[in-house]
Design a protein around this motif. Structure first.
Motif, mmCIF file in Angstrom:
data_model
loop_
_atom_site.group_PDB
_atom_site.id
_atom_site.type_symbol
_atom_site.label_atom_id
_atom_site.label_comp_id
_atom_site.label_asym_id
_atom_site.label_seq_id
_atom_site.Cartn_x
_atom_site.Cartn_y
_atom_site.Cartn_z
ATOM 1 N N ASN A 67 0.758 -1.204 -0.065
ATOM 2 C CA ASN A 67 0.130 -0.022 0.120
ATOM 3 C C ASN A 67 0.853 1.254 -0.047
ATOM 4 O OD1 ASN A 67 -3.142 -0.646 0.257
ATOM 5 N ND2 ASN A 67 -2.214 -1.826 1.941
ATOM 6 N N VAL A 68 1.966 1.115 0.800
ATOM 7 C CA VAL A 68 2.855 2.520 0.962
ATOM 8 C C VAL A 68 4.133 2.376 -0.341
ATOM 9 C CG1 VAL A 68 4.474 3.748 2.256
ATOM 10 C CG2 VAL A 68 2.371 2.479 3.189
ATOM 11 N N GLY A 69 4.467 1.208 -0.427
ATOM 12 C CA GLY A 69 5.590 1.079 -1.652
ATOM 13 C C GLY A 69 6.814 1.859 -1.329
ATOM 14 N N ASN A 70 7.161 2.139 -0.025
ATOM 15 C CA ASN A 70 8.397 2.679 0.399
ATOM 16 C C ASN A 70 9.208 1.978 1.350
ATOM 17 O OD1 ASN A 70 10.273 4.488 1.484
ATOM 18 N ND2 ASN A 70 8.985 6.350 1.530
ATOM 19 N N PRO A 71 10.490 1.448 0.827
ATOM 20 C CA PRO A 71 11.293 0.519 1.745
ATOM 21 C C PRO A 71 11.703 1.020 3.118
ATOM 22 C CG PRO A 71 11.892 0.505 -0.626
ATOM 23 C CD PRO A 71 10.987 1.591 -0.345
ATOM 24 N N SER A 72 11.731 2.553 3.210
ATOM 25 C CA SER A 72 12.043 3.215 4.219
ATOM 26 C C SER A 72 10.963 3.109 5.545
ATOM 27 C CB SER A 72 12.472 4.585 4.129
ATOM 28 O OG SER A 72 12.997 5.052 5.450
ATOM 29 N N PHE A 73 9.976 3.502 4.780
ATOM 30 C CA PHE A 73 8.545 3.253 5.545
ATOM 31 C C PHE A 73 8.362 1.876 6.163
ATOM 32 C CE2 PHE A 73 4.156 1.792 6.188
ATOM 33 C CZ PHE A 73 3.660 2.806 7.152
ATOM 34 N N THR A 74 8.287 0.767 5.327
ATOM 35 C CA THR A 74 8.257 -0.596 5.650
ATOM 36 C C THR A 74 9.283 -0.990 6.792
ATOM 37 O OG1 THR A 74 7.632 -1.133 3.595
ATOM 38 C CG2 THR A 74 8.226 -2.890 4.943
ATOM 39 N N SER A 75 10.485 -0.730 6.680
ATOM 40 C CA SER A 75 11.326 -0.896 7.742
ATOM 41 C C SER A 75 11.096 -0.141 8.941
ATOM 42 C CB SER A 75 13.059 -0.380 7.378
ATOM 43 O OG SER A 75 13.968 -0.536 8.282
ATOM 44 N N LYS A 76 10.718 1.076 9.113
ATOM 45 C CA LYS A 76 10.245 1.572 10.249
ATOM 46 C C LYS A 76 9.053 1.007 10.839
ATOM 47 C CE LYS A 76 13.050 5.899 9.349
ATOM 48 N NZ LYS A 76 12.741 7.120 9.428
ATOM 49 N N PHE A 77 8.188 0.899 10.069
ATOM 50 C CA PHE A 77 6.855 0.282 10.461
ATOM 51 C C PHE A 77 7.199 -1.115 11.276
ATOM 52 C CE2 PHE A 77 3.366 -2.843 9.355
ATOM 53 C CZ PHE A 77 2.420 -2.239 10.150
ATOM 54 N N ARG A 78 7.808 -1.964 10.576
ATOM 55 C CA ARG A 78 8.140 -3.438 11.015
ATOM 56 C C ARG A 78 9.031 -3.058 12.400
ATOM 57 N NH1 ARG A 78 12.936 -7.307 9.937
ATOM 58 N NH2 ARG A 78 13.739 -5.596 8.910
ATOM 59 N N LYS A 79 9.885 -2.262 12.689
ATOM 60 C CA LYS A 79 10.439 -1.967 14.027
ATOM 61 C C LYS A 79 9.637 -1.703 14.967
ATOM 62 C CE LYS A 79 14.963 -0.946 12.191
ATOM 63 N NZ LYS A 79 16.267 0.226 12.023
ATOM 64 N N ILE A 80 8.558 -0.722 14.827
ATOM 65 C CA ILE A 80 7.647 -0.208 15.919
ATOM 66 C C ILE A 80 6.841 -1.513 16.158
ATOM 67 C CG2 ILE A 80 5.674 1.188 16.115
ATOM 68 C CD1 ILE A 80 6.961 3.441 14.285
ATOM 69 N N MET A 81 6.245 -2.373 15.114
ATOM 70 C CA MET A 81 5.173 -3.146 15.266
ATOM 71 C C MET A 81 5.895 -4.509 16.124
ATOM 72 S SD MET A 81 3.278 -5.402 12.447
ATOM 73 C CE MET A 81 4.707 -6.327 11.894
ATOM 74 N N LEU A 82 7.371 -4.649 15.809
ATOM 75 C CA LEU A 82 7.742 -5.897 16.615
ATOM 76 C C LEU A 82 8.557 -5.336 17.957
ATOM 77 C CD1 LEU A 82 9.240 -7.801 13.588
ATOM 78 C CD2 LEU A 82 7.264 -8.105 14.744
ATOM 79 N N GLY A 83 8.464 -3.930 18.158
ATOM 80 C CA GLY A 83 9.025 -3.533 19.202
ATOM 81 C C GLY A 83 8.332 -3.762 20.557
ATOM 82 N N ASP A 84 9.164 -3.699 21.566
ATOM 83 C CA ASP A 84 8.183 -4.073 22.811
ATOM 84 C C ASP A 84 7.990 -2.709 23.585
ATOM 85 O OD1 ASP A 84 7.600 -5.081 25.305
ATOM 86 O OD2 ASP A 84 9.495 -5.650 26.104
#
Length: 246
Positions: free
Chosen positions: A205-222
């Motif tokens: 949906n976003v198509g931006n690798p930088s967003f995907t990387s930051k999104f993944r870190k936030i989602m998997l963060g404690d």
């Protein structure tokens, strides 16, 4: 290279150096494959194990992680390292004997996370983890359609087979029919969406690798809930995605 010890200074001194047998440094795109560099991050390991529990095979997982990183040289490991890490994760046993005994007692659906995966060939798989942290299948079924009523009937059959014991949480993809069925049958159980599907949706949906990387870190963060919400709002504002919230 030759060195000599100088008694008057108490130090070793280089008196001859030859670079005749030196070799060029490895190109940056290949240096990540050196044994000393090949290591999976904790976030990648967590994401990989969650994907495996959702029925995604290792080669597909490697492709997705590579896509998130942007290029193959940005991934500091290969499929063989992933297989080794999977084996290590599945065979590590807690050192505390009491924890082991408790896991042995709870080898049933009660107090377990339940992974509910609907495949495209009319198969449905219910899986979880055993006391060795290995993925096991609780039940499987063939269904004639993918409607809410069919999923409700299926989940009720699962509850009957497990003698009314509910899992602590259930993980599925975002299919509305599945979500409605879970809400109807497991109304008091925490329902969570699969991490792999969330990351795939963010990527497409976003198509931006930088967003995907930051999104993944936030989602998997404690994170605490309030801190997570603050970081989520900051991420949306950073990439100007207010109109793409789903």
């Amino acid at each position: 290279m030759d060195v000599k010890f100088a008694p008057e200074t108490g130090r070793w001194h280089i008196f001859y150096f030859s670079d005749e047998h030196n070799y060029d440094l490895l190109d940056t795109q290949f240096s990540a494959m050196l044994p000393a560099h090949r290591k999976m991050s904790e976030a990648d390991i967590m994401q990989m194990m969650n994907m495996l529990k959702s029925g995604i095979n290792t080669s597909q997982i490697f492709g997705l992680l590579t896509s998130q990183a942007g290029r193959y040289e940005f991934v500091c490991y290969g499929p063989r390292d992933m297989y080794n890490e999977i084996a290590r994760q599945r065979h590590q046993i807690p050192g505390d004997a009491a924890r082991v005994l408790k896991k042995l007692e709870d080898m049933r659906l009660k107090d377990q996370q339940l992974y509910f995966k609907a495949c495209h060939d009319s198969r449905v798989i219910f899986s979880g983890d055993n006391h060795h942290n290995q993925t096991i299948t609780f039940a499987a079924a063939l269904i004639v359609d993918e409607t809410t009523d069919t999923y409700i009937w299926l989940l009720r059959q699962l509850m009957f087979a497990m003698k009314g014991k509910n899992p602590t949480s259930i993980i599925t993809d975002g299919a509305m029919a599945i979500r409605n069925a879970v809400r109807d049958v497991f109304f008091d159980v925490r329902h969570r969406l699969c991490a792999w599907h969330l990351i795939r949706n963010a990527t497409s949906n976003v198509g931006n690798p930088s967003f995907t990387s930051k999104f993944r870190k936030i989602m998997l963060g404690d994170y605490e809930i309030l801190f997570f919400k603050r970081k989520w709002v900051q991420l949306i504002e950073e990439f100007g995605l207010e109109d793409k919230l789903w």
